[in-house]
Design a protein around this motif. Structure first.
Motif, PDB file in Angstrom:
ATOM      1  N   ASP A 187     -20.075 -47.042 -22.399  1.00 11.64           N
ATOM      2  CA  ASP A 187     -18.942 -47.205 -22.474  1.00 11.64           C
ATOM      3  C   ASP A 187     -18.673 -47.515 -24.077  1.00 11.64           C
ATOM      4  O   ASP A 187     -17.892 -46.730 -24.718  1.00 11.64           O
ATOM      5  CB  ASP A 187     -18.388 -49.351 -21.862  1.00 11.64           C
ATOM      6  CG  ASP A 187     -18.041 -48.638 -20.592  1.00 11.64           C
ATOM      7  OD1 ASP A 187     -17.658 -47.937 -19.768  1.00 11.64           O
ATOM      8  OD2 ASP A 187     -19.090 -49.605 -19.669  1.00 11.64           O
ATOM      9  N   LEU A 188     -19.323 -47.862 -24.529  1.00 14.87           N
ATOM     10  CA  LEU A 188     -19.467 -48.483 -25.989  1.00 14.87           C
ATOM     11  C   LEU A 188     -19.595 -46.550 -26.682  1.00 14.87           C
ATOM     12  O   LEU A 188     -19.219 -46.716 -27.144  1.00 14.87           O
ATOM     13  CB  LEU A 188     -20.977 -48.919 -26.437  1.00 14.87           C
ATOM     14  CG  LEU A 188     -20.838 -50.186 -26.197  1.00 14.87           C
ATOM     15  CD1 LEU A 188     -22.632 -51.090 -26.417  1.00 14.87           C
ATOM     16  CD2 LEU A 188     -20.028 -51.378 -27.370  1.00 14.87           C
ATOM     17  N   ALA A 189     -20.313 -45.962 -26.216  1.00 15.57           N
ATOM     18  CA  ALA A 189     -20.375 -44.432 -26.631  1.00 15.57           C
ATOM     19  C   ALA A 189     -19.375 -43.870 -25.997  1.00 15.57           C
ATOM     20  O   ALA A 189     -19.071 -42.534 -27.801  1.00 15.57           O
ATOM     21  CB  ALA A 189     -21.469 -43.816 -26.020  1.00 15.57           C
ATOM     22  N   ALA A 190     -18.763 -43.951 -25.190  1.00 12.69           N
ATOM     23  CA  ALA A 190     -17.124 -43.414 -25.010  1.00 12.69           C
ATOM     24  C   ALA A 190     -16.335 -44.075 -26.411  1.00 12.69           C
ATOM     25  O   ALA A 190     -15.264 -42.763 -26.655  1.00 12.69           O
ATOM     26  CB  ALA A 190     -16.605 -43.628 -23.869  1.00 12.69           C
ATOM     27  N   VAL A 236     -34.426 -47.684 -22.167  1.00 12.17           N
ATOM     28  CA  VAL A 236     -34.433 -47.986 -21.217  1.00 12.17           C
ATOM     29  C   VAL A 236     -32.667 -47.725 -21.428  1.00 12.17           C
ATOM     30  O   VAL A 236     -31.621 -47.881 -20.801  1.00 12.17           O
ATOM     31  CB  VAL A 236     -34.314 -48.778 -20.477  1.00 12.17           C
ATOM     32  CG1 VAL A 236     -36.303 -49.293 -19.861  1.00 12.17           C
ATOM     33  CG2 VAL A 236     -33.655 -50.316 -21.944  1.00 12.17           C
ATOM     34  N   THR A 237     -32.581 -46.920 -22.643  1.00 15.08           N
ATOM     35  CA  THR A 237     -30.979 -47.120 -22.912  1.00 15.08           C
ATOM     36  C   THR A 237     -30.226 -45.870 -22.811  1.00 15.08           C
ATOM     37  O   THR A 237     -30.765 -44.787 -22.992  1.00 15.08           O
ATOM     38  CB  THR A 237     -30.510 -47.232 -24.442  1.00 15.08           C
ATOM     39  OG1 THR A 237     -30.974 -48.609 -24.633  1.00 15.08           O
ATOM     40  CG2 THR A 237     -29.567 -47.105 -24.810  1.00 15.08           C
ATOM     41  N   LEU A 238     -28.623 -45.603 -21.430  1.00 14.00           N
ATOM     42  CA  LEU A 238     -28.581 -44.307 -21.364  1.00 14.00           C
ATOM     43  C   LEU A 238     -28.198 -43.579 -22.366  1.00 14.00           C
ATOM     44  O   LEU A 238     -28.453 -42.002 -22.114  1.00 14.00           O
ATOM     45  CB  LEU A 238     -27.969 -44.648 -20.293  1.00 14.00           C
ATOM     46  CG  LEU A 238     -27.716 -45.186 -19.151  1.00 14.00           C
ATOM     47  CD1 LEU A 238     -27.198 -45.874 -18.013  1.00 14.00           C
ATOM     48  CD2 LEU A 238     -28.752 -44.456 -18.381  1.00 14.00           C
ATOM     49  N   VAL A 239     -27.986 -43.668 -23.795  1.00 16.54           N
ATOM     50  CA  VAL A 239     -27.306 -42.764 -24.680  1.00 16.54           C
ATOM     51  C   VAL A 239     -28.530 -41.870 -25.297  1.00 16.54           C
ATOM     52  O   VAL A 239     -28.679 -41.312 -25.502  1.00 16.54           O
ATOM     53  CB  VAL A 239     -27.122 -43.867 -25.889  1.00 16.54           C
ATOM     54  CG1 VAL A 239     -26.768 -42.786 -26.937  1.00 16.54           C
ATOM     55  CG2 VAL A 239     -25.416 -44.059 -25.055  1.00 16.54           C
ATOM     56  N   ASN A 240     -29.544 -43.047 -25.014  1.00 12.58           N
ATOM     57  CA  ASN A 240     -31.036 -42.129 -25.883  1.00 12.58           C
ATOM     58  C   ASN A 240     -31.884 -41.257 -24.894  1.00 12.58           C
ATOM     59  O   ASN A 240     -32.518 -40.165 -25.126  1.00 12.58           O
ATOM     60  CB  ASN A 240     -32.205 -43.712 -26.037  1.00 12.58           C
ATOM     61  CG  ASN A 240     -31.717 -44.601 -27.251  1.00 12.58           C
ATOM     62  OD1 ASN A 240     -30.779 -43.486 -27.938  1.00 12.58           O
ATOM     63  ND2 ASN A 240     -32.937 -45.502 -27.360  1.00 12.58           N
ATOM     64  N   LEU A 241     -31.717 -42.071 -23.547  1.00 14.45           N
ATOM     65  CA  LEU A 241     -32.107 -40.671 -22.281  1.00 14.45           C
ATOM     66  C   LEU A 241     -30.889 -39.655 -22.597  1.00 14.45           C
ATOM     67  O   LEU A 241     -31.277 -38.366 -22.383  1.00 14.45           O
ATOM     68  CB  LEU A 241     -32.312 -40.868 -21.530  1.00 14.45           C
ATOM     69  CG  LEU A 241     -33.502 -43.196 -21.515  1.00 14.45           C
ATOM     70  CD1 LEU A 241     -32.793 -43.771 -20.014  1.00 14.45           C
ATOM     71  CD2 LEU A 241     -34.468 -41.847 -20.831  1.00 14.45           C
ATOM     72  N   ALA A 285     -26.557 -56.159 -23.840  1.00 13.02           N
ATOM     73  CA  ALA A 285     -27.539 -56.020 -22.493  1.00 13.02           C
ATOM     74  C   ALA A 285     -27.453 -54.611 -22.342  1.00 13.02           C
ATOM     75  O   ALA A 285     -26.632 -53.879 -22.098  1.00 13.02           O
ATOM     76  CB  ALA A 285     -26.556 -56.704 -20.935  1.00 13.02           C
ATOM     77  N   SER A 286     -28.704 -53.970 -22.011  1.00 13.51           N
ATOM     78  CA  SER A 286     -29.637 -52.558 -21.199  1.00 13.51           C
ATOM     79  C   SER A 286     -28.206 -52.753 -20.631  1.00 13.51           C
ATOM     80  O   SER A 286     -28.513 -53.618 -19.205  1.00 13.51           O
ATOM     81  CB  SER A 286     -30.905 -52.713 -20.966  1.00 13.51           C
ATOM     82  OG  SER A 286     -31.120 -51.566 -20.572  1.00 13.51           O
ATOM     83  N   GLY A 287     -27.373 -51.536 -19.522  1.00 10.34           N
ATOM     84  CA  GLY A 287     -27.341 -51.207 -18.593  1.00 10.34           C
ATOM     85  C   GLY A 287     -25.917 -50.002 -18.664  1.00 10.34           C
ATOM     86  O   GLY A 287     -25.824 -49.862 -19.996  1.00 10.34           O
TER      87      GLY A 287
END
Length: 384
Positions: A277-280, A308-313, A270-272
């Motif tokens: 956590d996945l990036a880490a 809306v994905t923080l990794v992209n932003l 889900a977006s959020g």
């Protein structure tokens, strides 16, 4: 010193607990009152009422609980006025926290108000920053591009780092033990299923995620689905997955969830904040999200960004594929997952974006909880 803290989500509870620990390091006799969950309770907070009452998102979802939430706003503001803390610190959950701040300020005009996590005005409803400035003195930002936006609206703001940047991730030995302990061979792909932490999200997303993962299984028959979840929704998760053709490994224990991320090869999420956590853990991901029809329509009209994905932003890339609103459908999500398994270039693009994201969020720096505590104390001592 006395601090009144309000958290309304599990992520806010974690932020609040780290901030409390940081404040206690700097002010050993600090006293804490407010609303929080298990993590903040472990740091010494007695919550006025269960935090889960505030874990509601979306206009359609809030409407049935509006009267109850309004009553809680009045009760909380009255308690703040009675406690007369050195600062009110709202942690995320801006709809509730800012209404409480406004009501508390009416009773205590000199109340210092601090908000932890800037509202996502870069994504939608930019006017919220100006509205927020009417009752908030200082903002603790967890994304590096947010302070100028808050300052332009008339608030002071510090980037204090994101907690994920200094979080401990499990190592390869722990990941191998997790796999072995659950009978997962080293060759079998582990796919995380992350449908959110709210009951509404889980109910809406988990059936679609299940279909997508079942589609993926036809191409990757030896894959293992691991479903980390929260205590508040674990019963719902077990019910919704009981008839799945593929049997997920449901993980509720916090330490086991941490290790599950390290053991994973892929995620449907889900977006959020879970994307961080996945990036880490450098786990390539596909993001899916949908809301109730009314909420979806309104957010779609107001959304200012193409992601809306923080990794992209944070990385300023578009490496993570998203399936939002009506596009949140099983078949295309399954195809995107399969591509990440089979296309080394797509995987590497995500890994590069994740590494850049972690650097920009403060990897290797001082713990965000302590940085946030210093910022809070500086704001209290500084001019109004």
């Amino acid at each position: 010193m006395k601090f009144f803290l309000i958290a309304g989500e599990p992520s806010g509870d974690q932020l609040g607990a780290a901030l409390m620990a940081g404040l206690r390091d700097l002010v050993p006799d600090a006293e804490f009152v407010g609303i929080g969950g298990e993590a903040m309770t472990a740091q010494g907070l007695t919550s006025l009422f269960p935090m889960q009452e505030l874990s509601v998102m979306g206009i359609w979802e809030v409407l049935p609980k509006y009267r109850h939430l309004k009553r809680r706003i009045v009760e909380t503001a009255a308690r703040i006025a009675a406690e007369n803390p050195d600062a009110l610190i709202g942690i995320d959950s801006p709809d509730f926290c800012l209404r409480v701040a406004r009501a508390a300020r009416a009773q205590r005009p000199g109340l210092r108000v601090i908000h932890y996590v800037a509202p996502s005005v870069w994504a939608w409803r930019p006017g919220r920053a100006l509205k927020m400035a009417e009752v908030v003195d200082h903002v603790l930002a967890i994304l590096p591009f947010e302070p100028p936006l808050m300052q332009a609206a008339g608030m002071t703001c510090d980037f204090v780092g994101h907690p994920i940047a200094t979080a401990q991730v499990a190592g390869p030995d722990e990941a191998a033990l997790f796999r072995a302990g659950h009978g997962i061979t080293p060759e079998s792909p582990v796919v995380l299923c992350l449908p959110g932490s709210r009951a509404g999200e889980v109910g809406r997303l988990l059936p679609r995620f299940g279909e997508a993962l079942n589609d993926l299984r036809h191409h990757v028959p030896d894959m293992q689905v691991v479903l980390p979840t929260m205590t508040g929704v674990v019963g719902q998760v077990r019910h919704l997955t009981a008839q799945w053709p593929i049997r997920p490994l449901i993980v509720e224990d916090a330490d086991q969830k941490r290790v599950a991320f390290a053991a994973a090869d892929l995620a449907l999420a889900a977006s959020g904040t879970v994307s961080l956590d996945l990036a880490a853990n450098r786990v390539p991901m596909v993001i899916g999200y949908d809301m109730a029809p009314l909420s979806r329509m309104l957010v779609g009209m107001l959304l200012k960004t193409d992601t809306v994905t923080l990794v992209n932003l944070v990385s300023d890339t578009r490496a993570v594929p998203e399936f939002l609103g009506r596009d949140c459908q099983p078949a295309p999500m399954a195809q995107a997952l399969l591509r990440l398994l089979n296309d080394p270039a797509a995987r590497q693009a995500q890994l590069d974006a994740m590494d850049l994201t972690m650097d920009r969020l403060g990897k290797g720096g001082e713990a965000p909880g302590l940085r946030a505590a210093r910022s809070v104390l500086g704001a209290i001592k500084g001019p109004r």
